[in-house]
Design a protein around this motif. Structure first.
Motif, PDB file in Angstrom:
ATOM      1  N   TYR A 301      33.051 -54.577 -19.623  1.00 29.10           N
ATOM      2  CA  TYR A 301      34.142 -54.439 -20.600  1.00 29.10           C
ATOM      3  C   TYR A 301      34.613 -52.986 -20.694  1.00 29.10           C
ATOM      4  O   TYR A 301      35.809 -52.710 -20.765  1.00 29.10           O
ATOM      5  N   ALA A 302      33.667 -52.057 -20.681  1.00 27.53           N
ATOM      6  CA  ALA A 302      34.023 -50.634 -20.767  1.00 27.53           C
ATOM      7  C   ALA A 302      34.854 -50.209 -19.554  1.00 27.53           C
ATOM      8  O   ALA A 302      35.819 -49.444 -19.685  1.00 27.53           O
ATOM      9  N   HIS A 304      36.809 -52.168 -17.837  1.00 25.72           N
ATOM     10  CA  HIS A 304      38.166 -52.719 -17.983  1.00 25.72           C
ATOM     11  C   HIS A 304      38.998 -51.883 -18.951  1.00 25.72           C
ATOM     12  O   HIS A 304      40.179 -51.586 -18.673  1.00 25.72           O
ATOM     13  N   ASN A 305      38.389 -51.497 -20.061  1.00 26.75           N
ATOM     14  CA  ASN A 305      39.132 -50.676 -21.032  1.00 26.75           C
ATOM     15  C   ASN A 305      39.616 -49.388 -20.377  1.00 26.75           C
ATOM     16  O   ASN A 305      40.749 -48.954 -20.592  1.00 26.75           O
ATOM     17  N   SER A 308      42.443 -50.104 -17.871  1.00 27.69           N
ATOM     18  CA  SER A 308      43.674 -50.490 -18.551  1.00 27.69           C
ATOM     19  C   SER A 308      44.320 -49.311 -19.285  1.00 27.69           C
ATOM     20  O   SER A 308      45.519 -49.057 -19.144  1.00 27.69           O
ATOM     21  N   LYS A 309      43.505 -48.558 -20.045  1.00 28.88           N
ATOM     22  CA  LYS A 309      44.070 -47.516 -20.925  1.00 28.88           C
ATOM     23  C   LYS A 309      44.124 -46.130 -20.270  1.00 28.88           C
ATOM     24  O   LYS A 309      45.106 -45.402 -20.444  1.00 28.88           O
ATOM     25  N   ASN A 310      43.066 -45.751 -19.554  1.00 33.06           N
ATOM     26  CA  ASN A 310      43.021 -44.392 -18.999  1.00 33.06           C
ATOM     27  C   ASN A 310      43.543 -44.298 -17.566  1.00 33.06           C
ATOM     28  O   ASN A 310      44.271 -43.368 -17.227  1.00 33.06           O
ATOM     29  N   SER A 314      45.948 -51.796 -14.814  1.00 30.31           N
ATOM     30  CA  SER A 314      45.902 -53.216 -15.144  1.00 30.31           C
ATOM     31  C   SER A 314      47.332 -53.712 -15.357  1.00 30.31           C
ATOM     32  O   SER A 314      48.298 -53.049 -14.993  1.00 30.31           O
ATOM     33  N   ASP A 319      45.016 -58.159 -18.562  1.00 34.60           N
ATOM     34  CA  ASP A 319      44.534 -57.799 -19.911  1.00 34.60           C
ATOM     35  C   ASP A 319      44.371 -59.053 -20.771  1.00 34.60           C
ATOM     36  O   ASP A 319      43.397 -59.187 -21.523  1.00 34.60           O
ATOM     37  N   ASP A 323      40.944 -60.220 -22.512  1.00 33.95           N
ATOM     38  CA  ASP A 323      40.931 -60.365 -23.976  1.00 33.95           C
ATOM     39  C   ASP A 323      40.601 -61.794 -24.402  1.00 33.95           C
ATOM     40  O   ASP A 323      39.990 -62.015 -25.452  1.00 33.95           O
ATOM     41  N   ARG A 326      36.728 -62.060 -24.646  1.00 37.46           N
ATOM     42  CA  ARG A 326      35.945 -61.033 -25.356  1.00 37.46           C
ATOM     43  C   ARG A 326      35.115 -61.594 -26.508  1.00 37.46           C
ATOM     44  O   ARG A 326      33.989 -61.176 -26.724  1.00 37.46           O
ATOM     45  N   ARG A 335      36.095 -57.954 -16.570  1.00 34.69           N
ATOM     46  CA  ARG A 335      36.950 -56.810 -16.241  1.00 34.69           C
ATOM     47  C   ARG A 335      37.906 -57.172 -15.114  1.00 34.69           C
ATOM     48  O   ARG A 335      37.687 -58.143 -14.385  1.00 34.69           O
TER      49      ARG A 335
END
Length: 389
Positions: A301-302, A304-305, A308-310, A314, A319, A323, A326, A335
């Motif tokens: 999960y980390a 994927h985050n 997606s964000k940094n 994605s 996403d 989600d 989750r 992920r």
């Protein structure tokens, strides 16, 4: 499923070449448990071969030609090993031409073969069907003509052929996993040195399920090249601040934070993802060794985050798929897998809950995007090999 594929390809070979094949080879696709976009950033990856295959029915021939029949496309292609080999208009043939060219470049004499092949690796899902084709063909030629190539040679030949004849500047992970895969083992691979070690991947009452978004956005190539440029700029700035630093492995989060202003927001976030992901691979290996599958799931999960964000590779559909699971207590982690902007999510799911989960997410995904979700239950399998019934 494997036997069905072998039977299907054997029948196809007989139809094309009026004889039974002398050999059957199986070359698997691959997954990557964790370690995304770090193969070109001096990191480690954690791939495994899976029980989805390209199957080759093969016989020697005496005319020096490579005669190919792609059963799934119902297309044929032939070339002479002695000719000056160049990329062809038929895209799929270039995987074979590139391998033949690389073998010739090494001064090895390979004679002709007749081949029929078919695949159960879903195309466009990010499971490396191309690497399976390249490595399967190289493995077959090596086996039947005693070329003396090592497994590492075969992986490198596959990678080089993709660079030169297919035009994809891929890393080594896909080919390496396809050739070196072992049943119930993941491979911790150092993409710089090609040093590797196996770690047990018996997930007990859990299994791996891939949810295929069935989308592939056009940003993949441009986005990939942009990310490579951004992290190259980032590491150059970080090296100026920390003279002892040679690669991202020599950094930690604090060092990246300290130089945040000089990096700028976008490059800072890219570098932060890379440093964290390199560490997550090491943490994932430790979790597997302890059979801490919940811990492994949290790392997924980390990742994927971060993607997606940094790292921003994605897309809305992937996403959504991550989600959607989750809050599901039967799922330990999920992920995005692969280059991004589409493809599959990889999920660690309780075995007895997999069918219900797939049905639920497929329904929600259809309602949201009007796309029919595909799901693949996969097992960690052995690498490219000669099939014996």
């Amino acid at each position: 499923m494997k036997k069905k594929l072998v039977k299907h390809v054997t029948a196809s070979f007989k139809e094309q070449f009026n004889a039974a094949p002398e050999y059957i080879f199986l070359s698997p696709g691959r997954i990557n448990i964790i370690g995304e976009h770090v193969d070109y950033n001096d990191g480690f990856v954690l791939p495994a071969a899976i029980n989805k295959y390209v199957c080759f029915a093969v016989s020697k021939n005496s005319d020096g030609k490579v005669n190919l029949f792609a059963k799934d496309l119902n297309e044929s292609y032939s070339f002479d090993m002695d000719n000056n080999l160049k990329p062809a208009d038929q895209m799929w043939a270039n995987f074979f031409l590139g391998v033949a060219h690389e073998i010739k470049q090494r001064g090895l004499a390979s004679k002709g073969v007749n081949i029929a092949f078919s695949s159960t690796i879903p195309m466009g899902a990010g499971l490396s069907s191309s690497a399976a084709v390249e490595c399967g063909f190289a493995y077959a030629l090596n086996s039947i003509y005693n070329l003396g190539l090592s497994k590492e040679d075969i992986a490198l030949i596959g990678q080089k052929s993709e660079h030169t004849f297919v035009g994809v500047n891929c890393g080594i992970m896909d080919q390496f996993a396809s050739v070196f895969g072992k049943k119930s083992k993941v491979i911790k691979l150092d993409c710089n040195t090609l040093e590797y070690e196996y770690h047990k991947a018996d997930f007990k009452e859990y299994m791996l399920v891939l949810l295929d978004s069935k989308v592939k956005h056009t940003h993949l190539t441009s986005g990939y090249n942009d990310r490579r440029n951004e992290v190259e700029k980032g590491i150059a700035i970080l090296k100026q601040h920390y003279p002892g630093v040679k690669t991202f492995r020599d950094l930690n989060e604090d060092k990246v934070h300290t130089v945040k202003d000089q990096l700028g927001d976008v490059i800072y976030r890219r570098c932060l993802f890379v440093v964290r992901e390199i560490q997550r691979v090491l943490d994932a290996v430790a979790a597997l060794e302890k059979q801490d599958f919940a811990g492994l799931g949290q790392l997924m999960y980390a990742t994927h985050n971060g993607l997606s964000k940094n790292y921003e590779v994605s897309c809305e559909e992937i996403d959504f798929l991550v989600d959607a699971v989750r809050a599901d207590e039967t799922v330990l982690g999920a992920r995005m897998m692969g280059g991004g902007f589409g493809g599959c999510s990889i999920n660690l799911v309780k075995k007895d809950a997999a069918d219900a989960l797939i049905a639920r997410v497929a329904k929600e995904y259809k309602e949201k995007f009007n796309i029919k979700l595909e799901a693949y239950k996969v097992k960690v399998a052995k690498g490219t090999s000669l099939y014996t019934s």
